[in-house]
Design a protein around this motif. Sequence first.
Motif, PDB file in Angstrom:
ATOM      1  N   ALA A 216      -8.373  -2.121  10.933  1.00  0.00           N
ATOM      2  CA  ALA A 216      -7.901  -1.876   9.573  1.00  0.00           C
ATOM      3  C   ALA A 216      -6.380  -1.945   9.569  1.00  0.00           C
ATOM      4  CB  ALA A 216      -8.361  -0.509   9.070  1.00  0.00           C
ATOM      5  N   ILE A 217      -5.833  -2.422   8.479  1.00  0.00           N
ATOM      6  CA  ILE A 217      -4.387  -2.414   8.291  1.00  0.00           C
ATOM      7  C   ILE A 217      -4.041  -1.102   7.608  1.00  0.00           C
ATOM      8  CG2 ILE A 217      -2.432  -3.548   7.178  1.00  0.00           C
ATOM      9  CD1 ILE A 217      -4.079  -6.160   7.339  1.00  0.00           C
ATOM     10  N   SER A 218      -3.125  -0.367   8.185  1.00  0.00           N
ATOM     11  CA  SER A 218      -2.759   0.950   7.675  1.00  0.00           C
ATOM     12  C   SER A 218      -1.368   0.898   7.052  1.00  0.00           C
ATOM     13  CB  SER A 218      -2.780   1.966   8.821  1.00  0.00           C
ATOM     14  OG  SER A 218      -2.363   3.235   8.368  1.00  0.00           O
ATOM     15  N   ILE A 219      -1.267   1.452   5.856  1.00  0.00           N
ATOM     16  CA  ILE A 219       0.019   1.596   5.176  1.00  0.00           C
ATOM     17  C   ILE A 219       0.185   3.078   4.860  1.00  0.00           C
ATOM     18  CG2 ILE A 219       1.395   1.013   3.152  1.00  0.00           C
ATOM     19  CD1 ILE A 219      -0.070  -1.625   2.966  1.00  0.00           C
ATOM     20  N   SER A 220       1.344   3.612   5.201  1.00  0.00           N
ATOM     21  CA  SER A 220       1.578   5.031   4.940  1.00  0.00           C
ATOM     22  C   SER A 220       3.027   5.239   4.513  1.00  0.00           C
ATOM     23  CB  SER A 220       1.277   5.858   6.194  1.00  0.00           C
ATOM     24  OG  SER A 220       2.057   5.423   7.284  1.00  0.00           O
ATOM     25  N   GLY A 221       3.250   6.363   3.893  1.00  0.00           N
ATOM     26  CA  GLY A 221       4.595   6.700   3.458  1.00  0.00           C
ATOM     27  C   GLY A 221       4.599   7.845   2.475  1.00  0.00           C
TER      28      GLY A 221
ATOM     29  N   GLU B  45       6.228   7.410  -0.751  1.00  0.00           N
ATOM     30  CA  GLU B  45       6.453   6.904  -2.102  1.00  0.00           C
ATOM     31  C   GLU B  45       5.121   6.862  -2.857  1.00  0.00           C
ATOM     32  OE1 GLU B  45       8.564   3.212  -1.939  1.00  0.00           O
ATOM     33  OE2 GLU B  45      10.117   4.049  -0.646  1.00  0.00           O
ATOM     34  N   VAL B  46       4.780   7.972  -3.478  1.00  0.00           N
ATOM     35  CA  VAL B  46       3.468   8.163  -4.090  1.00  0.00           C
ATOM     36  C   VAL B  46       3.133   7.054  -5.090  1.00  0.00           C
ATOM     37  CG1 VAL B  46       2.059   9.724  -5.490  1.00  0.00           C
ATOM     38  CG2 VAL B  46       3.580  10.664  -3.740  1.00  0.00           C
ATOM     39  N   ASP B  47       4.000   6.790  -6.032  1.00  0.00           N
ATOM     40  CA  ASP B  47       3.691   5.782  -7.061  1.00  0.00           C
ATOM     41  C   ASP B  47       3.497   4.400  -6.446  1.00  0.00           C
ATOM     42  OD1 ASP B  47       3.827   7.732  -9.009  1.00  0.00           O
ATOM     43  OD2 ASP B  47       5.880   7.253  -9.597  1.00  0.00           O
ATOM     44  N   ARG B  48       4.355   4.035  -5.514  1.00  0.00           N
ATOM     45  CA  ARG B  48       4.250   2.716  -4.865  1.00  0.00           C
ATOM     46  C   ARG B  48       2.944   2.603  -4.092  1.00  0.00           C
ATOM     47  NH1 ARG B  48       4.850  -2.238  -3.356  1.00  0.00           N
ATOM     48  NH2 ARG B  48       5.810  -2.854  -1.401  1.00  0.00           N
TER      49      ARG B  48
ATOM     50  N   PRO C 286      -7.816  16.452   4.617  1.00  0.00           N
ATOM     51  CA  PRO C 286      -7.798  17.787   5.220  1.00  0.00           C
ATOM     52  C   PRO C 286      -6.507  18.087   5.982  1.00  0.00           C
ATOM     53  CG  PRO C 286      -9.710  16.516   5.996  1.00  0.00           C
ATOM     54  CD  PRO C 286      -8.922  15.643   5.081  1.00  0.00           C
ATOM     55  N   TRP C 287      -5.813  17.061   6.437  1.00  0.00           N
ATOM     56  CA  TRP C 287      -4.568  17.246   7.193  1.00  0.00           C
ATOM     57  C   TRP C 287      -3.341  17.256   6.287  1.00  0.00           C
ATOM     58  CZ3 TRP C 287      -7.937  13.134   7.874  1.00  0.00           C
ATOM     59  CH2 TRP C 287      -7.567  11.939   7.259  1.00  0.00           C
ATOM     60  N   GLY C 288      -3.569  17.128   4.985  1.00  0.00           N
ATOM     61  CA  GLY C 288      -2.474  17.130   4.021  1.00  0.00           C
ATOM     62  C   GLY C 288      -2.254  15.757   3.430  1.00  0.00           C
ATOM     63  N   GLY C 289      -1.647  15.736   2.281  1.00  0.00           N
ATOM     64  CA  GLY C 289      -1.404  14.465   1.602  1.00  0.00           C
ATOM     65  C   GLY C 289      -2.694  13.850   1.087  1.00  0.00           C
ATOM     66  N   ASP C 290      -2.636  12.564   0.817  1.00  0.00           N
ATOM     67  CA  ASP C 290      -3.803  11.820   0.338  1.00  0.00           C
ATOM     68  C   ASP C 290      -4.115  10.700   1.320  1.00  0.00           C
ATOM     69  OD1 ASP C 290      -4.054  13.308  -2.012  1.00  0.00           O
ATOM     70  OD2 ASP C 290      -2.692  12.000  -3.121  1.00  0.00           O
ATOM     71  N   PHE C 291      -5.394  10.358   1.414  1.00  0.00           N
ATOM     72  CA  PHE C 291      -5.838   9.315   2.328  1.00  0.00           C
ATOM     73  C   PHE C 291      -7.028   8.605   1.709  1.00  0.00           C
ATOM     74  CE2 PHE C 291      -8.612   7.835   5.752  1.00  0.00           C
ATOM     75  CZ  PHE C 291      -7.731   7.029   6.471  1.00  0.00           C
ATOM     76  N   GLY C 292      -7.109   7.300   1.946  1.00  0.00           N
ATOM     77  CA  GLY C 292      -8.266   6.536   1.496  1.00  0.00           C
ATOM     78  C   GLY C 292      -8.439   5.286   2.334  1.00  0.00           C
ATOM     79  N   MET C 293      -9.658   4.756   2.323  1.00  0.00           N
ATOM     80  CA  MET C 293      -9.968   3.517   3.043  1.00  0.00           C
ATOM     81  C   MET C 293     -10.709   2.590   2.096  1.00  0.00           C
ATOM     82  SD  MET C 293     -11.040   4.955   6.850  1.00  0.00           S
ATOM     83  CE  MET C 293     -12.698   5.300   6.382  1.00  0.00           C
ATOM     84  N   LEU C 294     -10.445   1.286   2.245  1.00  0.00           N
ATOM     85  CA  LEU C 294     -11.124   0.308   1.411  1.00  0.00           C
ATOM     86  C   LEU C 294     -11.277  -1.004   2.160  1.00  0.00           C
ATOM     87  CD1 LEU C 294      -8.972  -2.019   0.128  1.00  0.00           C
ATOM     88  CD2 LEU C 294      -8.117   0.032  -0.976  1.00  0.00           C
ATOM     89  N   VAL C 295     -12.164  -1.826   1.653  1.00  0.00           N
ATOM     90  CA  VAL C 295     -12.296  -3.204   2.102  1.00  0.00           C
ATOM     91  C   VAL C 295     -11.975  -4.056   0.891  1.00  0.00           C
ATOM     92  CG1 VAL C 295     -13.847  -4.973   3.005  1.00  0.00           C
ATOM     93  CG2 VAL C 295     -14.031  -2.610   3.837  1.00  0.00           C
ATOM     94  N   ASP C 296     -10.964  -4.923   1.016  1.00  0.00           N
ATOM     95  CA  ASP C 296     -10.524  -5.702  -0.136  1.00  0.00           C
ATOM     96  C   ASP C 296     -11.473  -6.874  -0.416  1.00  0.00           C
ATOM     97  OD1 ASP C 296      -9.777  -7.928   1.485  1.00  0.00           O
ATOM     98  OD2 ASP C 296      -7.670  -7.398   1.466  1.00  0.00           O
ATOM     99  N   ARG C 297     -11.189  -7.614  -1.445  1.00  0.00           N
ATOM    100  CA  ARG C 297     -12.053  -8.716  -1.881  1.00  0.00           C
ATOM    101  C   ARG C 297     -12.173  -9.823  -0.841  1.00  0.00           C
ATOM    102  NH1 ARG C 297      -8.658 -11.276  -6.867  1.00  0.00           N
ATOM    103  NH2 ARG C 297      -8.355  -9.100  -7.343  1.00  0.00           N
TER     104      ARG C 297
ATOM    105  N   MET D 122      -6.304   1.073   5.247  1.00  0.00           N
ATOM    106  CA  MET D 122      -6.206   2.523   5.153  1.00  0.00           C
ATOM    107  C   MET D 122      -4.858   2.844   4.530  1.00  0.00           C
ATOM    108  SD  MET D 122      -7.809   3.928   8.747  1.00  0.00           S
ATOM    109  CE  MET D 122      -6.533   3.246   9.775  1.00  0.00           C
ATOM    110  N   LEU D 123      -4.847   3.764   3.572  1.00  0.00           N
ATOM    111  CA  LEU D 123      -3.593   4.201   2.957  1.00  0.00           C
ATOM    112  C   LEU D 123      -3.466   5.699   3.119  1.00  0.00           C
ATOM    113  CD1 LEU D 123      -3.865   1.367   1.437  1.00  0.00           C
ATOM    114  CD2 LEU D 123      -2.307   2.444  -0.156  1.00  0.00           C
ATOM    115  N   SER D 124      -2.298   6.109   3.539  1.00  0.00           N
ATOM    116  CA  SER D 124      -2.010   7.523   3.729  1.00  0.00           C
ATOM    117  C   SER D 124      -0.718   7.842   2.979  1.00  0.00           C
ATOM    118  CB  SER D 124      -1.856   7.827   5.217  1.00  0.00           C
ATOM    119  OG  SER D 124      -1.626   9.200   5.422  1.00  0.00           O
ATOM    120  N   ILE D 125      -0.809   8.814   2.086  1.00  0.00           N
ATOM    121  CA  ILE D 125       0.345   9.200   1.288  1.00  0.00           C
ATOM    122  C   ILE D 125       0.718  10.635   1.671  1.00  0.00           C
ATOM    123  CG2 ILE D 125       1.268   9.531  -1.020  1.00  0.00           C
ATOM    124  CD1 ILE D 125      -0.971   7.630  -2.041  1.00  0.00           C
ATOM    125  N   ASP D 126       1.906  10.792   2.223  1.00  0.00           N
ATOM    126  CA  ASP D 126       2.415  12.114   2.549  1.00  0.00           C
ATOM    127  C   ASP D 126       3.039  12.673   1.281  1.00  0.00           C
ATOM    128  OD1 ASP D 126       3.468  14.406   3.576  1.00  0.00           O
ATOM    129  OD2 ASP D 126       4.827  13.424   4.973  1.00  0.00           O
TER     130      ASP D 126
END
Length: 137
Positions: A81-86, A88-91, A113-124, A130-134
Amino acid sequence: MPILNPYISFRDNAREALERYQHVLGGELQIMTFGSMPELPQDPSESELVLHGQLTTDDGLILMASDTPAHMEYQEPQGVAISISGTEVDRLRAIWDGLLDGGTATAPLGAAPWGGDFGMLVDRFGVAWMLSIDTEP
């Protein structure tokens, strides 16, 4: 210093995927086709396929991709999976929404559970993200 860059192989839709990723992530897209390298053995019907594509975003992300010619074995991306984190909530939420368009959330973006927001998806295109927002200051 070495740089780690995701490089995605597609069968014949790398251009469509890269253009979509540019729409979602922004940045500059460079595409070299098989036809631009006539010295390579190739099927003339595949001359417009992507030999090498690179998307470089304003915030320093680099994503590369290419098509796999018909004479080469191809397997859809799996187990990575390609993971992007940071922070910048809106971005990051906009990236999530853009990647999810036409795709499937495998873990909806929400409180982790570890804080922030996290989600996983499979694109078209069948690529896992995977996206992780602190969200903590």
